[in-house]
Design a protein around this motif. Sequence first.
Motif, PDB file in Angstrom:
ATOM      1  N   GLU A   1      40.651  34.923  48.060  1.00  0.00           N
ATOM      2  CA  GLU A   1      39.801  35.170  46.899  1.00  0.00           C
ATOM      3  C   GLU A   1      39.250  36.601  46.918  1.00  0.00           C
ATOM      4  O   GLU A   1      39.214  37.288  45.892  1.00  0.00           O
ATOM      5  N   GLU A   2      38.820  37.056  48.090  1.00  0.00           N
ATOM      6  CA  GLU A   2      38.302  38.432  48.203  1.00  0.00           C
ATOM      7  C   GLU A   2      39.410  39.443  47.924  1.00  0.00           C
ATOM      8  O   GLU A   2      39.190  40.453  47.228  1.00  0.00           O
ATOM      9  N   ARG A   3      40.588  39.154  48.433  1.00  0.00           N
ATOM     10  CA  ARG A   3      41.730  40.043  48.175  1.00  0.00           C
ATOM     11  C   ARG A   3      41.985  40.129  46.674  1.00  0.00           C
ATOM     12  O   ARG A   3      42.193  41.213  46.127  1.00  0.00           O
ATOM     13  N   ASP A   4      41.937  38.994  45.995  1.00  0.00           N
ATOM     14  CA  ASP A   4      42.191  38.983  44.551  1.00  0.00           C
ATOM     15  C   ASP A   4      41.071  39.663  43.762  1.00  0.00           C
ATOM     16  O   ASP A   4      41.311  40.298  42.745  1.00  0.00           O
ATOM     17  N   THR A   5      39.835  39.522  44.253  1.00  0.00           N
ATOM     18  CA  THR A   5      38.704  40.170  43.564  1.00  0.00           C
ATOM     19  C   THR A   5      38.831  41.691  43.649  1.00  0.00           C
ATOM     20  O   THR A   5      38.491  42.414  42.719  1.00  0.00           O
ATOM     21  N   CYS A   6      39.335  42.169  44.774  1.00  0.00           N
ATOM     22  CA  CYS A   6      39.460  43.625  44.955  1.00  0.00           C
ATOM     23  C   CYS A   6      40.742  44.190  44.344  1.00  0.00           C
ATOM     24  O   CYS A   6      40.886  45.402  44.219  1.00  0.00           O
ATOM     25  N   ALA A   7      41.661  43.299  43.961  1.00  0.00           N
ATOM     26  CA  ALA A   7      42.984  43.745  43.490  1.00  0.00           C
ATOM     27  C   ALA A   7      42.947  44.751  42.331  1.00  0.00           C
ATOM     28  O   ALA A   7      43.751  45.685  42.316  1.00  0.00           O
TER      29      ALA A   7
END
Length: 230
Positions: A127-133
């Motif tokens: 989720e964090e990876r996707d938020t920063c994407a």
Amino acid sequence: DDLRELEARVSVCRACPRLVEWREDVAVGKRKSFADQPYWGRPIPGWGDPAPRILIAGLAPAANGGNRTGRVFTGDRSGDWLFASLYRIGLANQPTSEHAGDDLRLSGARMIAAVRCAPPANKPTPEERDTCAPWFRRELELSLATARAIVCLGKFGYDALLSGLASLGATIPRPRPKFGHAVEHQIPTPQGEITVLGCFHPSQQNTFTGKLTEPMLDAVLTRAKTLAGL
Ligand code: DU
Ligand code: SF4
């Protein structure tokens, strides 16, 4: 310019509560050996040549490394290995990086991470990876105007990079090309073809065990240099 604007915008991002807490806790608590140093404790944008021919892509900054210096991949053991190699092959002006005021420069290369804030245990959640994407995607987009080779440090960084390229309209072959040390994949993008190279991450886990040696790291970066016409 576009890059400066992006850096300014990302530097105040607080979208991931767990990472915001961690980056700030580490910056206040500080590791004993860095007790006398200021900590950045905020998101860390890409760093290096603003018009790079080579991109070096990783997963996320380290809590006492980039989260301290404000420059991704510096100030920890992995960064020491990386910068020693970049210096040996002529892409960095000095072999070590101590802190943000040390006059370190890269020529022709820029470092970027898929996630901008240091995660606990070096592991962001999906989720964090996707938020920063979106930040990663924009940074990648600006760099693709000039970059011709992308070196991915570790499988997580490699996977994030391929996803980032796909979101920019690049054609990723199916099945997805596999990660490995020194693998090379040509990827067509709307901004031209680029070569993605895999490289084992210069973490202590790999360097202490001999899974990654200095000649192995130098070889991949030298290959990227050749591909990039540097
Ligand atoms: O202020 P500046 O010269 O644009 O540099 C910003 C930042 O990026 C500084 O830490 C040096 C680094 N840098 C670099 O490594 N290579 C370049 O070609 C230009 C800037
Ligand atoms: Fe913002 Fe990225 Fe940091 Fe999350 S990891 S708070 S999206 S800069």
